[in-house]
Design an enzyme around this catalytic site. Structure first.
Site, PDB file in Angstrom:
ATOM      1  N   SER A  19       0.879  -1.314   0.092  1.00 17.47           N
ATOM      2  CA  SER A  19      -0.020   0.068  -0.057  1.00 17.47           C
ATOM      3  C   SER A  19       0.852   1.280  -0.096  1.00 17.47           C
ATOM      4  O   SER A  19       1.674   1.373  -0.769  1.00 17.47           O
ATOM      5  CB  SER A  19      -1.020  -0.091   1.237  1.00 17.47           C
ATOM      6  OG  SER A  19      -2.265   0.562   0.858  1.00 17.47           O
ATOM      7  N   HIS A  56      -7.734  -5.772  -0.564  1.00 13.76           N
ATOM      8  CA  HIS A  56      -6.220  -4.807  -0.521  1.00 13.76           C
ATOM      9  C   HIS A  56      -5.454  -5.633   1.025  1.00 13.76           C
ATOM     10  O   HIS A  56      -6.121  -5.438   1.869  1.00 13.76           O
ATOM     11  CB  HIS A  56      -6.554  -3.487  -0.290  1.00 13.76           C
ATOM     12  CG  HIS A  56      -5.707  -2.556  -0.048  1.00 13.76           C
ATOM     13  ND1 HIS A  56      -4.932  -2.069  -0.911  1.00 13.76           N
ATOM     14  CD2 HIS A  56      -5.230  -1.730   1.247  1.00 13.76           C
ATOM     15  CE1 HIS A  56      -4.013  -1.342  -0.536  1.00 13.76           C
ATOM     16  NE2 HIS A  56      -4.286  -0.923   0.511  1.00 13.76           N
TER      17      HIS A  56
HETATM   18  C1  GTR Z   1      -5.448   4.653   0.975  1.00 13.33           C
HETATM   19  C2  GTR Z   1      -4.894   5.297   0.153  1.00 13.33           C
HETATM   20  C3  GTR Z   1      -3.951   4.307  -0.674  1.00 13.33           C
HETATM   21  C4  GTR Z   1      -3.345   3.516  -0.174  1.00 13.33           C
HETATM   22  C5  GTR Z   1      -3.821   3.249   1.167  1.00 13.33           C
HETATM   23  C6  GTR Z   1      -3.058   2.542   2.339  1.00 13.33           C
HETATM   24  O1  GTR Z   1      -6.477   5.329   1.874  1.00 13.33           O
HETATM   25  O2  GTR Z   1      -5.890   5.988  -0.684  1.00 13.33           O
HETATM   26  O3  GTR Z   1      -3.350   5.299  -1.802  1.00 13.33           O
HETATM   27  O4  GTR Z   1      -1.949   4.023   0.242  1.00 13.33           O
HETATM   28  O5  GTR Z   1      -4.521   4.256   1.764  1.00 13.33           O
HETATM   29  O6  GTR Z   1      -1.561   2.799   2.381  1.00 13.33           O
HETATM   30  O7  GTR Z   1      -3.125   1.694   3.472  1.00 13.33           O
END
Ligand code: GTR
Length: 427
Positions: A263, A404
Site C-alpha cells: 500500500s 487490499h
Molecule cells: C488509502 C490510500 C491508498 C493506499 C492506502 C494505504 O487510503 O488512498 O493510496 O496507500 O491508503 O496505504 O493503506
C-alpha cells in the site's frame, strides 16, 4: 415516498462517513471511461533526443527521470547523516520456527531520531544470507507473536481493532498483523527477514513536518520549498538507512536485499528502490496511486484525491498536477524503469480497484523498453494473467483474488521471484 426517504437517509449516511469511505463513489471504475492519454517515453530525454544504449540511459535519461520524480512527486531527501550509529539492543533465540537468531538493532539517525530494526536470520551454512526488508504499519511486535520483540516507542495510527489508542501500541498489537508476514517461510527458504515500524521514521499524519526525520534534518526557521521531501520520501530514506546497517552486519548479504512494501509502503518500496541502487530487488504490493498505478488513467484513486487526503505524502509541487495529470513530466512506469535492470515485482488484488490493478500492470509493462535496452527481460505477457497466476521475467506481476492485503499467496510468488533472481547469483 419510501424511495425518497431512503435516498435522504443515504445522503445523510454519506455525509457522516469519513471522507476516505465516501470519496471512492465519485471515482471512475469503468475501463471504458478511462480517458485517452499519452505516456511520456522513458527513453526520450527532455531535449527530444532518444537514448539508444545503456550508457545513454545511465548517464543522461536515468538521472533526468530521477530528478523529475524528486522535483515533482516525492521531494528531495538529505544525504545519509554523518552521525549514523548502530546499537545492538537485543540478540537471542527467536520465537520463530526455523530462524537461528533474532537481532534487534537501534539505528540512530540524529540525537532524537532512531529506528528499531528487527532481524530474523535463517538457519544456513552460508556466510551471509540474502534478505527481505520491509516497513510495517503497527510496530515490530505486530509482525509475529514472538514475545521478545521490543514494543514500538513511536507514533502509530489509532486502530481500535488492534487496541491502539493515543497512537501507542498495547499488548493487543503483538502478532496482530502476523498474517501479512510469512516469516517462517521466508527464513525456511534461506532469507533473513528485516522490518522497521514506519512511525519510527516519520509519523503518518499531516503535522507540518515538525517531527520524525523531517524535524531532525530540515533546516529550521525556513519556509519549506515545494520540492522538499514528503513522508514517502522520508520512509524511503529510512529504508536506505536500514541498508546502511545491513551493509555492516556480516550475517546479511547487503548486495542481495529485496525491499518490499504494501500500500503506501509499496509506494515507498518503489521509490526507495528507484533512488537507492543498492537495493537488489523491489516488490510493490497493492501500491496504487503514487506507486505502481499509472496516474494518467485516473482509475480509482487519483492524484487530486491523494493530495487532498494525504497532503504530507508527496512534495508540494505534486499538488499542482491534481487538476491536470497530463502535465506531469513523468508517469509511474518511469518509477519502475528507474529500478531497471534490477528485478521488480508489482502485485495487485482483484477487489482492490481503488489501486487500479490494470494500471499497476501497465506500469510494469511500459517500463519494459528500459529493461530491454539494458539487456534484461521484461514482463513475459502483454495482458494481465489470470488471477493468482504469476508471470515472471526480470519484471514480475500477479493479481491475487481478494482484497487490499498481503497474503501467503503473495509471499509464495515473491519468494519464487527472489529465488530466481537472488539465489541464482550467490556471491
Ligand atoms: C488509502 C490510500 C491508498 C493506499 C492506502 C494505504 O487510503 O488512498 O493510496 O496507500 O491508503 O496505504 O493503506
Amino acid at each position: 415516498m419510501q424511495a425518497k426517504r431512503f435516498r435522504r437517509l443515504a445522503v445523510i449516511a454519506a455525509l457522516v462517513q469519513p471522507a476516505s469511505a465516501r470519496a471512492p463513489r465519485q471515482f471512475n471504475y469503468d475501463e471504458s471511461a478511462v480517458p485517452a492519454y499519452e505516456l511520456p517515453d522513458p527513453l526520450v530525454c527532455a531535449d527530444g533526443s532518444r537514448v539508444k544504449d545503456a550508457a545513454g540511459w545511465r548517464t543522461r535519461r536515468r538521472p533526468e527521470i530521477l530528478e523529475l520524480f524528486r522535483e515533482h512527486v516525492y521531494g528531495r531527501a538529505p544525504a545519509a547523516p554523518s552521525e549514523l550509529r548502530f546499537e545492538l539492543l537485543e540478540e537471542g533465540e527467536p520465537g520463530v520456527e526455523g530462524s537461528a537468531v533474532r537481532r534487534q538493532v537501534r539505528i540512530h539517525l540524529a540525537s532524537d531520531v532512531s529506528l528499531d530494526l528487527l532481524v530474523y536470520l535463517p538457519r544456513t551454512t552460508a556466510d551471509a544470507s540474502p534478505a527481505f526488508l520491509a516497513l510495517n504499519f503497527y510496530g515490530n511486535t505486530s509482525v509475529h507473536r514472538d514475545p521478545e520483540i521490543l514494543p514500538s516507542r513511536s507514533w502509530m495510527g489509532d486502530n481500535a481493532d488492534l487496541g491502539i489508542v493515543d497512537h501507542r501500541a498495547t499488548a493487543a498489537t503483538r502478532g496482530a498483523r502476523a498474517h501479512r508476514w510469512a516469516i517462517e517461510e521466508i527464513v525456511a527458504r534461506g532469507y533473513a527477514f528485516c522490518t522497521v515500524h514506519y512511525g519510527d521514521i516519520d509519523p503518518d499524519h499531516d503535522d507540518g513536518f515538525q517531527n520524525g526525520v523531517h524535524g531532525a534534518f530540515d533546516p529550521s526557521g525556513e519556509e519549506r520549498p515545494p520540492d522538499a521531501w514528503g513522508s514517502i520520501g522520508a520512509w524511503a530514506f529510512g529504508l536506505s538507512r536500514c541498508l546502511d546497517y545491513l551493509e555492516q552486519d556480516d550475517d546479511v548479504d547487503a548486495e542481495r536485499v529485496a525491499v518490499m512494501g504494501h500500500s503506501r509502503l509499496g509506494k515507498t518500496a518503489l521509490w526507495a528502490g528507484a533512488r537507492d541502487e543498492r537495493f537488489a530487488l523491489v516488490i510493490s504490493n497493492n501500491s496504487g496511486c503514487g506507486g505502481a498505478a499509472l496516474s494518467r488513467r485516473e482509475f480509482g484513486e487519483t492524484v487530486a484525491r491523494i493530495n487532498e487526503v494525504f497532503p504530507h505524502w508527496f512534495c508540494g509541487n505534486f499538488r499542482a498536477y491534481g487538476p491536470n495529470v497530463n502535465r506531469l513530466p513523468v508517469d509511474q512506469h518511469m518509477l519502475v524503469a528507474l529500478i531497471a535492470p534490477r528485478p521488480a515485482y508489482v502485485a495487485s488484488a482483484t477487489q482492490d480497484r481503488w489501486a487500479d490493478p490494470r494500471g499497476e500492470f501497465l506500469s510494469a509493462k511500459h517500463a519494459q523498453p528500459v529493461y530491454e535496452l539494458l539487456g534484461a527481460s521484461g514482463l513475459p505477457m502483454g495482458e494481465p494473467p489470470s488471477p493468482n497466476v504469476s508471470v515472471q521475467g526480470t519484471l514480475g506481476y500477479h493479481v491475487r483474488e481478494g482484497k487490499h492485503d498481503v497474503t501467503e499467496l503473495d509471499w509464495a510468488h515473491y519468494l519464487d521471484f527472489a529465488d530466481r533472481h537472488l539465489l541464482a547469483t550467490p556471491k
